[in-house]
Write an enzyme that holds these catalytic residues in place. Structure first.
Site, PDB file in Angstrom:
ATOM      1  N   LYS A  73       0.863  -1.185   0.000  1.00  0.00           N
ATOM      2  CA  LYS A  73       0.000   0.000   0.000  1.00  0.00           C
ATOM      3  C   LYS A  73       0.895   1.229   0.000  1.00  0.00           C
ATOM      4  CE  LYS A  73      -4.426  -1.326   0.558  1.00  0.00           C
ATOM      5  NZ  LYS A  73      -5.529  -0.845  -0.300  1.00  0.00           N
TER       6      LYS A  73
ATOM      7  N   LYS B  76     -13.091  -6.135  -7.436  1.00  0.00           N
ATOM      8  CA  LYS B  76     -13.506  -6.413  -6.057  1.00  0.00           C
ATOM      9  C   LYS B  76     -14.988  -6.794  -6.097  1.00  0.00           C
ATOM     10  CE  LYS B  76     -10.247  -3.493  -3.518  1.00  0.00           C
ATOM     11  NZ  LYS B  76      -9.361  -2.826  -4.471  1.00  0.00           N
TER      12      LYS B  76
END
Length: 321
Positions: free
Chosen positions: A134, A236
């Site tokens: 991230k 997703k």
């Protein structure tokens, strides 16, 4: 004969989970359990705060309305709400055998930036060495240095990076400046570096760092087209909708020669094991992005193989019907 139950659940999260500037203390969601004759199917409905457009209360209302119609023999259309449509479609796919049992339990490990920690998790990983970092949570220069360090320390490593649109074009350039140009082709992709797609496209052109679309897929007017510098689509399912819609997006990506990556929205262990099955079914050549279970403090109903987190079964859930 049909039977159905809806369960509500809540799992405490690790202290450090921050999404879109808000700390996520618990993960809250619903399960639907459908039974017909001697078959059964489960699905998870867990909108992700800060990312899903719907609230859990809205998803629950849509789910209960659908379940109440289905269990009296009707064939109701799936709700428009993405998380509800996805969870119900998974339960139906288990019920009718559409969702294969085979699963891809490989997960690109989430790395905090410590090479020693990453060495350990990659050593146990068969085949391609892929990890996820991230970026955009700290200074862009720091992110660039961390990514460069990892790529330098592990020569066969490929990294997936996710910025969640955190950077201005200037910040994105600051990041790239600290990544050795010789290593940049080992960045498999950087998800959504900038707030606008045009800025992200320009970043890819200027730096040679490949990008991927994630949030963009769910925006009005998004078109599935091949573009220079774009190598992947991150899908997703909890944010996308029904299994059919997920299949359509995967097929559209593959038709363009793009990598499609099935990715977690921080589902429970039950939801993650289903995503692992979906990945094995629809994207068998690609390691999914599912390394989020350890952000939680327990597993629910179905275990992730080999994970040591405590396990809770149906008795820990709150039935709503």
């Amino acid at each position: 004969m049909r039977g159905a139950q809806v369960y509500r659940w809540q799992i405490p999260m690790d202290a450090g989970v921050v999404l879109r500037d808000r700390r996520l203390k618990t993960r809250d969601g619903l399960f639907v359990h459908l039974q017909q004759d001697d078959r059964q199917g489960w699905g998870e409905i867990s909108p992700l705060p800060g990312f899903s457009l719907e609230s859990l209360a809205e998803a629950e209302a849509a789910l209960l309305a659908w379940v109440n119609a289905w269990r009296i023999g009707e064939s109701p259309a799936l709700p428009a709400i993405p998380s509800a449509a996805f969870g119900i479609s998974c339960a139906l796919a288990e019920l009718d055998g559409t969702l294969p049992e085979a699963a891809d339990y490989r997960a690109a490990p989430l790395c905090s930036g410590d090479p020693d920690e990453l060495f350990e998790s990659l050593a146990a990983m068969p085949g391609e060495k892929i990890a996820k970092v991230k970026v955009g949570l700290y200074e862009a220069v720091r992110d660039g240095m961390v990514v460069n360090l990892l790529l330098e320390a592990i020569p066969d490593l490929r990294l997936r990076l996710d910025a969640n649109r955190a950077w201005t074009p200037l910040k994105a350039q600051q990041f790239a400046k600290y990544v050795n140009p010789d290593y940049r082709d080992r960045i498999a992709f950087l998800e959504e570096p900038c707030k606008s797609r045009d800025d992200s496209r320009a970043f890819a052109q200027e730096t040679g760092i490949a990008i991927a679309w994630d949030e963009s897929l769910r925006e009005a007017g998004f078109e599935f087209v091949a573009e220079p510098g774009v190598t992947a689509l991150v899908i997703k399912p909890t944010l996308t909708g029904s299994l059919d819609k997920v299949r359509e997006q995967v097929a559209a990506a593959h038709a363009l020669g793009l990598t499609a990556v099935i990715s977690s929205s921080i589902e429970s262990s039950l939801g993650l094991t289903q995503l692992a099955r979906i990945a094995a079914w629809l994207t068998p050549q690609t390691i999914p992005g599912l390394d989020t279970l350890n952000l939680m403090q327990s597993q629910l109903v179905r275990r992730w193989p080999g994970n040591p987190l405590p396990y809770l079964d149906i008795e820990a859930l709150e039935p709503l019907l």
